[in-house]
Structure formats: C-alpha cells, structure tokens
Design an enzyme around this catalytic site. Sequence first.
Site, mmCIF file in Angstrom:
data_model
loop_
_atom_site.group_PDB
_atom_site.id
_atom_site.type_symbol
_atom_site.label_atom_id
_atom_site.label_comp_id
_atom_site.label_asym_id
_atom_site.label_seq_id
_atom_site.Cartn_x
_atom_site.Cartn_y
_atom_site.Cartn_z
ATOM 1 N N GLY A 10 0.838 -1.186 0.000
ATOM 2 C CA GLY A 10 0.000 0.000 0.000
ATOM 3 C C GLY A 10 0.873 1.235 0.000
ATOM 4 O O GLY A 10 2.090 1.142 -0.123
ATOM 5 N N PHE A 13 2.004 5.602 5.127
ATOM 6 C CA PHE A 13 1.034 5.956 6.181
ATOM 7 C C PHE A 13 -0.175 5.024 6.199
ATOM 8 O O PHE A 13 -1.228 5.368 6.722
ATOM 9 C CB PHE A 13 0.549 7.414 6.034
ATOM 10 N N LYS A 16 1.556 -0.403 7.159
ATOM 11 C CA LYS A 16 2.125 -1.675 6.670
ATOM 12 C C LYS A 16 3.086 -2.285 7.690
ATOM 13 O O LYS A 16 3.029 -3.486 7.969
ATOM 14 C CB LYS A 16 2.877 -1.445 5.347
ATOM 15 N N ASP A 83 10.899 -6.216 5.560
ATOM 16 C CA ASP A 83 10.183 -4.941 5.564
ATOM 17 C C ASP A 83 10.761 -4.017 4.508
ATOM 18 O O ASP A 83 11.928 -4.120 4.154
ATOM 19 C CB ASP A 83 10.261 -4.278 6.943
ATOM 20 N N GLU A 84 9.954 -3.094 4.026
ATOM 21 C CA GLU A 84 10.337 -2.191 2.931
ATOM 22 C C GLU A 84 10.862 -3.018 1.755
ATOM 23 O O GLU A 84 11.953 -2.794 1.237
ATOM 24 C CB GLU A 84 11.375 -1.157 3.404
ATOM 25 N N GLN A 86 10.324 -3.043 -1.206
ATOM 26 C CA GLN A 86 10.654 -2.337 -2.453
ATOM 27 C C GLN A 86 12.144 -2.017 -2.572
ATOM 28 O O GLN A 86 12.636 -1.775 -3.656
ATOM 29 C CB GLN A 86 9.814 -1.064 -2.589
ATOM 30 N N CYS A 146 -9.034 14.991 1.904
ATOM 31 C CA CYS A 146 -10.457 14.753 2.169
ATOM 32 C C CYS A 146 -10.723 13.677 3.218
ATOM 33 O O CYS A 146 -11.864 13.500 3.636
ATOM 34 C CB CYS A 146 -11.174 14.375 0.865
ATOM 35 N N CYS A 175 -5.991 10.199 -1.899
ATOM 36 C CA CYS A 175 -6.908 9.344 -2.651
ATOM 37 C C CYS A 175 -6.644 9.578 -4.140
ATOM 38 O O CYS A 175 -5.938 10.525 -4.511
ATOM 39 C CB CYS A 175 -8.354 9.658 -2.291
ATOM 40 N N HIS A 178 -7.389 13.133 -5.396
ATOM 41 C CA HIS A 178 -6.493 14.218 -4.989
ATOM 42 C C HIS A 178 -5.028 13.919 -5.253
ATOM 43 O O HIS A 178 -4.153 14.696 -4.881
ATOM 44 C CB HIS A 178 -6.720 14.541 -3.506
HETATM 45 ZN ZN LIG Z 1 -8.906 12.851 -1.229
#
Ligand SMILES: [Zn+2]
Length: 196
Positions: A10, A13, A16, A83-84, A86, A146, A175, A178
Amino acid sequence: MYGKLTAICGPMFAGKTTELLKRILWARNGEGKEVLVLKTAFDNRYSDTELVSHDGLSADAKAISQFAEVADLVRDAEMICLDEIQFFSGMDLDVADFVSDLLHAGRDVVVAGLDTNWKGEPFAPTALMMAMADEVLKLKAHCSICGQPAQKTFKKHQDDQEIALGHSDIYEARCNRHWIIEKHLSKPGSTPDPTG
Ligand SMILES: [Zn+2]
C-alpha cells in the site's frame, strides 16, 4: 511442506509496518516461533537493529545489503519477514529467488512495502512478491485532503528523484481524486491545483 507467502502493501502511512509487526510479535510470543526480520541497510531512518512502527511497536531486525549475510540465520528461522520490500533490489540474489528458496524449504515468508512510488509506478520487488503471494493485503491510508481511503503516496515537492527517504516532511497519502503528479517536471509553473 511448502511455505506460505503473505504480501502486505500500500502507500505510505497505511500501517504496513504495524501490520507486519503484529504478525511478528504474535509468531514470536504467541506461537513461540523463531522469526527472522530483515530490512535493507539502505533504509536506516529509524534503527539498524530494530523494526519500529510509527505507533511504537518494535522487534529485533537485521539490516543487510546482501542475502549471503543471513544464510546461516535463515536456516534456523521458521518465519522470515522482509520490511520495505521495495528496497530489496540490486543484491547478490534476486528477491524472488531468495523467497522462492525459503518457501521450498518450508519457511513462511511475510513481506511488507510500498506497491508504487510517488509517481504511481510499480516497485519491481513488491510486484514480484504480490504475484507469488498466497495472500495479498492492500492497505489504505487516509487522504490528507479529504480523509477518504488513500491508495497513493503524494510527494509534496515533486522532482525527478524516484526514491527520497523521508516521512511526512516529504510525503503524504492521497486518494486517487487528490493524487496528481506533474507529468512535465521540467516545466516550471505548470503545477495543477491539488485540491481541484
Ligand atoms: Zn482525497
């Protein structure tokens, strides 16, 4: 028996590392399993010897730059966590080969990390793990504009650097509505209105 691979991914923040730590602590303390936790030496923002979440959970971890460094430790572990995920690239072994060997040897593996960078481009190690995984957990954060579920990492000051280690000073969750990336980074003054 062939091991089980779980991939937790994901944006930033999304919790994870907390989700990974819960699984580590349960396996160690609840089930009495020998758990080996790996991170890359590249990412030492918090600690070289511990995995720490933003909400204060922690567990012993080993920072490595080559998989060969933990060849002995891996043999004794029943569960291996990365972890991490990537950041596990450019090492002595491809992460897919390393994990595949562990699964064939009957070890359970749990990985956690970013699925995409702030430009929305997939990280290859995470993509490989998601494809191989028995279970994929896609966590969401909250959009900083939002408050709705956020799937993307937004870089506040966009430049050409793909990976900048940092936290809320550099990044926030957004999101899809945004999350806007500036496609023409070389053109100054073309920043779209992020609240539009
Ligand atoms: Zn948003």
